[in-house]
Design a protein around this motif. Structure first.
Motif, PDB file in Angstrom:
ATOM      1  N   LEU A 173       0.739  -1.114   0.026  1.00 11.27           N
ATOM      2  CA  LEU A 173       0.003   0.092  -0.011  1.00 11.27           C
ATOM      3  C   LEU A 173       0.908   1.287   0.086  1.00 11.27           C
ATOM      4  O   LEU A 173       0.559   2.200  -0.521  1.00 11.27           O
ATOM      5  N   GLY A 174       2.078   0.988   0.765  1.00  7.83           N
ATOM      6  CA  GLY A 174       2.831   2.422   0.730  1.00  7.83           C
ATOM      7  C   GLY A 174       3.309   2.672  -0.595  1.00  7.83           C
ATOM      8  O   GLY A 174       3.638   3.843  -0.854  1.00  7.83           O
ATOM      9  N   LYS A 175       3.681   1.877  -1.371  1.00  6.61           N
ATOM     10  CA  LYS A 175       4.244   2.287  -2.800  1.00  6.61           C
ATOM     11  C   LYS A 175       3.325   2.778  -3.601  1.00  6.61           C
ATOM     12  O   LYS A 175       3.350   3.670  -4.182  1.00  6.61           O
ATOM     13  N   LEU A 176       1.879   2.588  -3.414  1.00  4.63           N
ATOM     14  CA  LEU A 176       0.885   3.299  -4.146  1.00  4.63           C
ATOM     15  C   LEU A 176       0.615   4.806  -3.538  1.00  4.63           C
ATOM     16  O   LEU A 176       0.690   5.716  -3.986  1.00  4.63           O
ATOM     17  N   VAL A 177       0.634   4.611  -2.222  1.00  7.35           N
ATOM     18  CA  VAL A 177       0.392   5.930  -1.470  1.00  7.35           C
ATOM     19  C   VAL A 177       1.672   6.965  -1.948  1.00  7.35           C
ATOM     20  O   VAL A 177       1.531   8.206  -2.158  1.00  7.35           O
ATOM     21  N   ASP A 178       2.907   6.378  -2.120  1.00  4.64           N
ATOM     22  CA  ASP A 178       4.139   7.329  -2.416  1.00  4.64           C
ATOM     23  C   ASP A 178       3.969   7.755  -3.710  1.00  4.64           C
ATOM     24  O   ASP A 178       4.584   8.787  -3.838  1.00  4.64           O
ATOM     25  N   VAL A 179       3.300   7.277  -4.681  1.00  3.67           N
ATOM     26  CA  VAL A 179       3.074   7.672  -5.877  1.00  3.67           C
ATOM     27  C   VAL A 179       2.518   9.205  -5.834  1.00  3.67           C
ATOM     28  O   VAL A 179       3.203  10.139  -6.475  1.00  3.67           O
ATOM     29  N   LEU A 224      10.067   7.698  -8.990  1.00  6.99           N
ATOM     30  CA  LEU A 224       8.978   8.632  -8.815  1.00  6.99           C
ATOM     31  C   LEU A 224       9.435  10.125  -8.711  1.00  6.99           C
ATOM     32  O   LEU A 224       8.587  10.669  -9.203  1.00  6.99           O
ATOM     33  N   LEU A 225      10.376  10.373  -8.261  1.00  2.05           N
ATOM     34  CA  LEU A 225      10.794  11.757  -8.144  1.00  2.05           C
ATOM     35  C   LEU A 225      11.131  12.208  -9.409  1.00  2.05           C
ATOM     36  O   LEU A 225      10.632  13.303  -9.839  1.00  2.05           O
ATOM     37  N   CYS A 226      11.948  11.513 -10.284  1.00  2.00           N
ATOM     38  CA  CYS A 226      12.028  12.082 -11.623  1.00  2.00           C
ATOM     39  C   CYS A 226      11.084  11.979 -12.527  1.00  2.00           C
ATOM     40  O   CYS A 226      10.854  12.917 -13.519  1.00  2.00           O
ATOM     41  N   ALA A 227      10.219  10.975 -12.518  1.00  2.00           N
ATOM     42  CA  ALA A 227       9.034  10.997 -13.278  1.00  2.00           C
ATOM     43  C   ALA A 227       8.023  12.056 -13.036  1.00  2.00           C
ATOM     44  O   ALA A 227       7.499  12.736 -13.845  1.00  2.00           O
ATOM     45  N   LEU A 265      20.640  -3.796  -2.123  1.00  2.00           N
ATOM     46  CA  LEU A 265      19.578  -2.641  -2.537  1.00  2.00           C
ATOM     47  C   LEU A 265      18.609  -3.754  -3.193  1.00  2.00           C
ATOM     48  O   LEU A 265      18.689  -4.427  -4.187  1.00  2.00           O
ATOM     49  N   ARG A 266      17.217  -3.308  -2.553  1.00  2.00           N
ATOM     50  CA  ARG A 266      15.950  -3.867  -3.320  1.00  2.00           C
ATOM     51  C   ARG A 266      15.613  -2.820  -4.543  1.00  2.00           C
ATOM     52  O   ARG A 266      15.282  -1.823  -3.924  1.00  2.00           O
ATOM     53  N   PRO A 267      14.936  -3.331  -5.531  1.00  2.00           N
ATOM     54  CA  PRO A 267      14.372  -2.250  -6.329  1.00  2.00           C
ATOM     55  C   PRO A 267      13.511  -1.292  -6.206  1.00  2.00           C
ATOM     56  O   PRO A 267      13.146  -0.276  -6.547  1.00  2.00           O
ATOM     57  N   TRP A 268      12.382  -2.065  -5.143  1.00  2.83           N
ATOM     58  CA  TRP A 268      11.462  -1.345  -4.871  1.00  2.83           C
ATOM     59  C   TRP A 268      11.463  -0.442  -3.493  1.00  2.83           C
ATOM     60  O   TRP A 268      10.461   0.088  -3.026  1.00  2.83           O
ATOM     61  N   GLY A 269      12.728  -0.343  -3.060  1.00  3.84           N
ATOM     62  CA  GLY A 269      13.166   0.842  -2.084  1.00  3.84           C
ATOM     63  C   GLY A 269      13.343   2.072  -2.609  1.00  3.84           C
ATOM     64  O   GLY A 269      12.705   2.677  -3.303  1.00  3.84           O
ATOM     65  N   PHE A 270      14.728   2.382  -2.592  1.00  2.00           N
ATOM     66  CA  PHE A 270      15.328   3.879  -3.011  1.00  2.00           C
ATOM     67  C   PHE A 270      15.291   3.932  -4.444  1.00  2.00           C
ATOM     68  O   PHE A 270      14.825   5.144  -5.080  1.00  2.00           O
ATOM     69  N   THR A 325       4.817  11.693  -3.400  1.00  2.00           N
ATOM     70  CA  THR A 325       5.994  12.316  -3.955  1.00  2.00           C
ATOM     71  C   THR A 325       5.625  13.176  -5.211  1.00  2.00           C
ATOM     72  O   THR A 325       5.971  14.463  -5.354  1.00  2.00           O
ATOM     73  N   ALA A 326       4.491  12.881  -5.964  1.00  2.00           N
ATOM     74  CA  ALA A 326       4.219  13.807  -6.974  1.00  2.00           C
ATOM     75  C   ALA A 326       3.550  15.196  -6.347  1.00  2.00           C
ATOM     76  O   ALA A 326       3.809  16.338  -6.897  1.00  2.00           O
TER      77      ALA A 326
END
Length: 422
Positions: free
Chosen positions: A81-87, A125-128, A114-119, A90-91
């Motif tokens: 859920l955090g991955k979705l909320v962070d979209v 998300l930042l750059c997009a 390093l895991r891909p879905w971490g930093f 961040t935007a």
């Protein structure tokens, strides 16, 4: 003139002294060259960043346990859920800014686990978001390296492509990004941002003193340690690598203590503290003590007071080299080798994955025999690094703040070759 809204982004305030040192260097630049800018952060440790640097800060991830392994169903669901909320978080944060700066750090590499879905996901998300809302995102003096894991490599590649500005802390980083398929033809290479930090007042004059031949008892040695378990591709051998690193480093420290040398153990991240504790327990000598460093300035003071330094973490090396102290690198990645070569000490690297205490001691003794010569070399290289970073900040002003009219932003010379030192 309307004040520019500037955000800083990254794993800042999370216990990594190198990351925070890069932030401090960028904040120093903004306060000197753009004092009108309104600055805040999206970062890993917002409370620490606000308390230490006096800027408002927001937590990087909605899910507070983002970097802990999720094994229970509830934790896995919360992380998803955090991955979705962070979209959306961040935007919304990016949209409020004119410029976002990612200050240094190895944000385009996976030299540590390093895991891909971490930093990497957070950076994407930042750059997009920056590209979507027209906010200029700048990756300033960052590190990059070849990445084997396909999903991590894809996120890093797209982050780099979507950024409005990129510069790197070494040529290897630019080459790695180019090899990932990013057009880096206009990107520049500069020294690590930490070389732009002011020297602590207590060591400015000693740094400028003329080196002299050694006489009398040998002085203290700083040994910078790390919770080293190999890189992203070494997960299956992580414990074996860590045991070998810890055993070799402990034996080296014990040899120094037996020779009557005071040893100061340094860290670069809070996760290194158990390594310090293990060495102190194993060596059990009053000559071996631990430094409580809370910043790169503290590390510079420690390394400036030492006769020699042996260190693993990248920014421990930076601090020792900036302090002008002869240094040997326990190198865990190509970035350490590149840094040592830039500063004229390329011959003094030892592999962190295969620490051989006897060979390390031989290299260390060879380093100390050339101490006077190497101190002169470091003084010269530090002057060059300072000039190059002035160019970096002038270029950054021209790229991100074109309306400010700072004339010195256009005084750049020697394009594409600032990483070279004669």
């Amino acid at each position: 003139m309307i004040a520019a809204r500037v955000g800083v982004f990254g794993l800042l305030g999370s216990g990594n002294l190198g990351n925070d040192g890069s932030l401090e260097a960028v904040l120093g630049y903004l306060r000197a060259e753009h004092p009108e800018a309104v600055v805040d952060a999206l970062c890993g440790g917002p409370e620490t960043v606000t308390a230490r640097y006096g800027i408002p800060a927001t937590r990087l991830h909605w899910y507070r346990a983002e970097y802990r392994t999720a094994s229970r169903a509830g934790a896995i669901a919360a992380k998803g859920l955090g991955k979705l909320v962070d979209v959306f978080r961040t935007a919304a944060w990016v949209r409020r800014h004119d410029v976002v700066i990612v200050p240094g750090m190895g944000v385009l590499e996976a030299t540590l686990p390093l895991r891909p879905w971490g930093f990497p996901y957070a950076l994407f998300l930042l750059c997009a978001s920056g590209r979507l809302f027209g906010t200029r995102v700048a990756l300033v003096g960052v590190g990059a390296a070849p990445i084997g894991q396909r999903s991590t490599r894809a996120l890093v590649r797209w982050s780099a492509r979507l950024a409005a500005y990129r510069s790197y802390r070494d040529a290897l980083s630019r080459d790695a990004i180019r090899d990932m398929g990013v057009d880096a033809g206009h990107d520049e290479v500069y020294p690590d941002l930490a070389f732009a930090l002011p020297m602590p007042r207590s060591i400015v004059f000693s740094e400028q003193a003329e080196p002299t031949e050694h006489s009398g008892p040998r002085g203290p040695v700083c040994v910078g340690v790390m919770a080293f378990h190999g890189g992203n591709d070494d997960r299956a051998r992580a414990e074996e690598i860590h045991r070998r690193y810890l055993d070799g480093t402990t034996r080296f420290v014990r040899s120094l203590a037996w020779d009557g040398r005071p040893v100061r153990l340094l860290i670069g991240d809070d996760v290194d503290r158990p390594v310090v504790a293990a060495i102190l327990d194993a060596v059990d000598s009053p000559l071996v003590t631990a430094a409580e460093a809370a910043s790169l300035a503290d590390l510079m003071k420690e390394t400036a007071a030492a006769e020699s330094v042996v260190a693993t973490r990248y920014h421990n090396l930076v601090c020792a080299l900036k302090a002008g102290t002869p240094t040997l690198a326990l190198s865990y990645a190509a970035k350490s080798d590149a840094l040592m070569d830039r500063m004229g000490l390329g011959a003094y690297c030892h592999p962190a994955r295969e620490v051989d205490a006897d060979r390390l001691l031989d290299q260390f003794q060879a380093l100390e025999r050339r101490s006077v010569e190497l101190r002169r070399t470091l003084a010269e290289r530090n002057l060059v690094a300072a000039r190059q970073l002035q160019d970096q900040f002038a270029e950054l002003t021209a790229a991100l703040f074109p309306a400010t009219g700072h004339g010195r932003a256009h005084t750049r010379t020697h394009t594409h070759t600032r990483q070279e030192i004669p």
